[in-house]
Design an enzyme around this catalytic site. Structure first.
Site, mmCIF file in Angstrom:
data_model
loop_
_atom_site.group_PDB
_atom_site.id
_atom_site.type_symbol
_atom_site.label_atom_id
_atom_site.label_comp_id
_atom_site.label_asym_id
_atom_site.label_seq_id
_atom_site.Cartn_x
_atom_site.Cartn_y
_atom_site.Cartn_z
ATOM 1 C CE LYS A 236 -7.205 -3.646 7.859
ATOM 2 N NZ LYS A 236 -6.206 -2.894 7.175
ATOM 3 C CE LYS B 275 -7.549 -1.378 4.445
ATOM 4 N NZ LYS B 275 -6.139 -1.119 4.150
ATOM 5 C CB CYS C 270 -0.908 0.000 1.221
ATOM 6 S SG CYS C 270 -2.305 1.137 1.044
HETATM 7 C C1 PBG Z 1 -2.890 0.180 4.950
HETATM 8 C C2 PBG Z 1 -3.431 -0.577 6.102
HETATM 9 C C3 PBG Z 1 -4.250 -0.152 7.156
HETATM 10 C C4 PBG Z 1 -4.368 -1.245 8.021
HETATM 11 C C5 PBG Z 1 -3.656 -2.294 7.468
HETATM 12 N N1 PBG Z 1 -3.094 -1.864 6.272
HETATM 13 C C6 PBG Z 1 -4.829 1.164 7.466
HETATM 14 C C7 PBG Z 1 -5.839 1.750 6.593
HETATM 15 O O1 PBG Z 1 -6.267 1.175 5.580
HETATM 16 O O2 PBG Z 1 -6.223 2.865 6.901
HETATM 17 C C8 PBG Z 1 -5.119 -1.261 9.323
HETATM 18 C C9 PBG Z 1 -4.649 -2.264 10.312
HETATM 19 C C10 PBG Z 1 -5.158 -2.082 11.704
HETATM 20 O O3 PBG Z 1 -5.964 -1.197 12.015
HETATM 21 O O4 PBG Z 1 -4.737 -2.873 12.549
HETATM 22 N N2 PBG Z 1 -3.782 0.585 4.002
#
Ligand code: PBG
Length: 337
Positions: A258, A205, A130
């Site tokens: 997620k 997600k 990411c």
């Molecule tokens: C990156 C990412 C995020 C998380 C995992 N990869 C944050 C988001 O999408 O804002 C969240 C993981 C967590 O809250 O434990 N995009």
């Protein structure tokens, strides 16, 4: 006055006593339907290029940002705990509009993966693919005219995935929620001979407030707006199934839901619909809630965490990404389930 139905029911079930199977701990263990195991877990680790010793993350008690030099020790703990896999998140020493540190050959994640693979080649290493920790605006993609440019972002995500694979990552985890990220990354990996690199896609997600502590930990809160034009709208279940189907079609080896705890219905649904291994991410906010209540003495952290993680598995997750992984290893060693 007892109804006829009552009489019939009582007569019919008189010999059936479910409590017989609950009389002893050993009996309960014998008939237990879901067993949480350390081998189900992936442990997230945060590596910060700017620091030289661990720095505690306030809203995630027990979790720290590590420096590159802490990795060897960290991985030896993971190995001792028999946790099969880690997922690496990086904090770069500088951010820019295109998140260039995310796909730098000597970027912090790339260096960390090399270091882990050198010391412990048998620990499975996953990476988060990411841009948000690496961009100065904090979004997961390239920004053009105030919007996230999907296809331009795909090129960068492929570069990130390829550099992670080159460093030795076993699994790359695209989490930007860009359309076609899985097929683009699969193609880029295969072109360079990384046919064995696994894609674990963050397929469903959601735009969730449960990521708060994580964003504080890695400084990835968007500078403007939010992630709702790419991450999913949480009331939607059919759309989640579509996202998962699309990712499997595009070649995802493992698919993920997620967050986990408020999305158990989706985990259940996905596990009955799809045959691909299913991961669930027990995210930072879910961890923080339990830790905070535990610190206040309002809940027992250990028993609540085990209950929650077992429920995520019971719902159908084969793999659980959790900040509790090391604790679970200790708890299950003390009192096997
Ligand atoms: C990156 C990412 C995020 C998380 C995992 N990869 C944050 C988001 O999408 O804002 C969240 C993981 C967590 O809250 O434990 N995009």
């Amino acid at each position: 006055m007892r109804s006829e139905l009552y009489e019939r029911t009582v007569k019919h079930v008189a010999g059936v006593r479910p409590r017989r199977l609950r009389r002893l701990q050993a009996l309960r263990t014998l008939v237990r339907e879901t067993r949480l195991s350390v081998s189900d877990l992936i442990y997230p680790i945060f590596v910060d290029q700017r620091i030289t010793k661990p720095e505690a993350i306030e809203s995630m008690p027990g979790i720290s940002r590590l420096s590159l030099s802490d990795i060897e020790h960290e991985i030896s703990e993971v190995k001792d705990a028999r946790i099969p896999a880690v997922i690496v998140f990086g904090l770069p020493d500088h951010k820019d509009s295109l998140g260039s540190e995310a796909y730098a050959e000597d970027g912090i994640v790339q260096q960390t993966v090399r270091s882990i693979k050198k010391t412990a080649p048998d620990v499975v290493v996953a990476t988060d693919v990411c841009l948000c920790q690496y961009t100065d605006h904090g979004h997961c993609g390239v920004v053009r005219a105030g919007a996230i440019a999907n296809d331009e972002t795909l090129r960068l995500l492929s570069r990130i995935a390829v550099t992670h694979a080159e460093a030795g990552a076993d699994i790359v985890g695209p989490s930007a929620m860009m359309d076609n990220q899985v097929s683009t990354i699969r193609e880029a990996l295969d072109e360079r001979g990384f046919n064995d690199t696994i894609i674990m896609s963050y397929a469903a997600k959601f735009a969730s407030s449960f990521y708060g502590p994580f964003r504080e930990a890695v400084e990835s809160t968007p500078a403007w707006g939010d992630r709702r034009t790419y991450q999913m709208d949480f009331p939607n279940k059919k759309e989640a199934m579509r996202e998962i189907a699309i990712d499997i079609e595009q070649g995802a080896d493992i698919v993920m839901v997620k967050p986990a705890l408020s999305y158990l219905d989706l985990i259940r649904e996905a596990s009955s619909r799809f045959d691909a291994p299913l991961a669930a991410y027990n995210v930072s906010g879910e961890y923080a809630m339990i830790q905070a209540a535990g610190q206040k003495g309002w809940l027992d952290t250990r028993s609540i965490a085990l209950e929650v993680l077992t429920a995520i598995k019971r719902a159908g997750a084969n793999i659980i990404i959790t900040y509790f992984a090391k604790d679970v290893a200790r708890w299950l060693k003390e009192a096997p389930q």
